[in-house]
Design a protein around this motif. Structure first.
Motif, mmCIF file in Angstrom:
data_model
loop_
_atom_site.group_PDB
_atom_site.id
_atom_site.type_symbol
_atom_site.label_atom_id
_atom_site.label_comp_id
_atom_site.label_asym_id
_atom_site.label_seq_id
_atom_site.Cartn_x
_atom_site.Cartn_y
_atom_site.Cartn_z
ATOM 1 N N SER A 1 0.871 -1.183 0.000
ATOM 2 C CA SER A 1 0.000 0.000 0.000
ATOM 3 C C SER A 1 0.902 1.225 0.000
ATOM 4 O O SER A 1 1.697 1.412 0.918
ATOM 5 C CB SER A 1 -0.877 0.032 1.253
ATOM 6 N N LEU B 1 -2.011 3.842 -3.998
ATOM 7 C CA LEU B 1 -1.961 2.646 -4.818
ATOM 8 C C LEU B 1 -1.841 1.432 -3.911
ATOM 9 O O LEU B 1 -1.094 1.454 -2.934
ATOM 10 C CB LEU B 1 -0.723 2.731 -5.736
ATOM 11 N N THR C 1 -1.036 -2.632 -4.515
ATOM 12 C CA THR C 1 -0.628 -3.562 -5.555
ATOM 13 C C THR C 1 0.013 -4.798 -4.940
ATOM 14 O O THR C 1 0.328 -4.817 -3.747
ATOM 15 C CB THR C 1 0.331 -2.863 -6.552
ATOM 16 N N GLN C 2 0.203 -5.814 -5.755
ATOM 17 C CA GLN C 2 0.897 -7.013 -5.298
ATOM 18 C C GLN C 2 2.366 -6.868 -5.639
ATOM 19 O O GLN C 2 2.723 -6.265 -6.654
ATOM 20 C CB GLN C 2 0.330 -8.247 -5.991
ATOM 21 N N TYR D 1 7.710 -4.404 -7.306
ATOM 22 C CA TYR D 1 6.365 -4.492 -7.879
ATOM 23 C C TYR D 1 6.394 -3.921 -9.284
ATOM 24 O O TYR D 1 7.295 -3.160 -9.642
ATOM 25 C CB TYR D 1 5.316 -3.777 -7.009
ATOM 26 N N GLU E 1 4.775 -1.553 -12.047
ATOM 27 C CA GLU E 1 3.940 -0.346 -12.122
ATOM 28 C C GLU E 1 2.768 -0.584 -13.074
ATOM 29 O O GLU E 1 2.822 -1.434 -13.956
ATOM 30 C CB GLU E 1 4.770 0.837 -12.630
ATOM 31 N N SER E 2 1.713 0.215 -12.891
ATOM 32 C CA SER E 2 0.510 0.057 -13.711
ATOM 33 C C SER E 2 0.204 1.357 -14.450
ATOM 34 O O SER E 2 0.883 2.359 -14.275
ATOM 35 C CB SER E 2 -0.666 -0.301 -12.811
ATOM 36 N N GLU F 1 3.560 2.321 -16.676
ATOM 37 C CA GLU F 1 3.267 0.970 -17.138
ATOM 38 C C GLU F 1 4.484 0.388 -17.847
ATOM 39 O O GLU F 1 5.145 1.084 -18.614
ATOM 40 C CB GLU F 1 2.077 1.027 -18.097
#
Length: 153
Positions: free
Chosen positions: A11, A28, A30-31, A46, A48-49, A55
């Motif tokens: 987180s 954000l 994420t896993q 991790y 990025e999105s 991305e």
């Protein structure tokens, strides 16, 4: 050689305060993967999105006593070193060219163990010696919660 590697939930709350006073907050969840390395060292990775605009980039925090390094690889390549009371310079490569960043760290705290942990980083950022603002990251790392069936099922 890693002594431990496990999937985690990350987180992230990032706050950017620009020189003119405008504040931008990004949150954000994420896993990712937490690895315990030699001694007291950890790394947290991790992908990025779209949400972060990065991305195709993998972000890794390398955490050692007294120093946290942020390493990004992929669409965007950069490395930032956070050491309290220190200023580090790094090249920030973008598809449009490179920028020289100055990172002046006010706070770089990390607490990690087998079950996860937290990172707290606050720093001033400058590009080509011009201050552009203050940034902060608050990151919580937890183990994924296993879902159990509802009672009576």
């Amino acid at each position: 050689m890693y002594s431990m590697e496990k999937p985690v939930i990350i987180s992230i709350r990032g706050t950017q305060t620009l020189e003119e006073g405008a504040e931008d907050v990004m949150e954000l969840v994420t896993q990712g993967v937490l690895r315990q390395e030699e001694g007291e060292a950890f790394s947290l990775s991790y992908v990025e999105s779209e949400l972060t605009g990065l991305e195709g980039t993998t972000t890794t925090f390398h955490i050692r006593p007294g120093q946290i390094t942020l390493h990004r690889e992929g669409t965007l390549n950069s490395e930032m070193i956070f050491q309290e009371g220190q200023k580090h310079f790094s090249l920030y490569e973008t598809p449009y060219g490179g920028l020289m960043l100055g990172v002046n760290t006010h706070r770089a705290k990390a607490r990690f163990g087998a079950a996860g942990g937290s990172l707290s980083i606050r720093y001033a950022l400058e590009v080509d010696s011009q201050p552009i603002g203050e940034n902060a990251f608050e990151i919580q790392v937890t183990e994924p919660q296993l879902t159990s069936p509802a009672p009576g099922q």
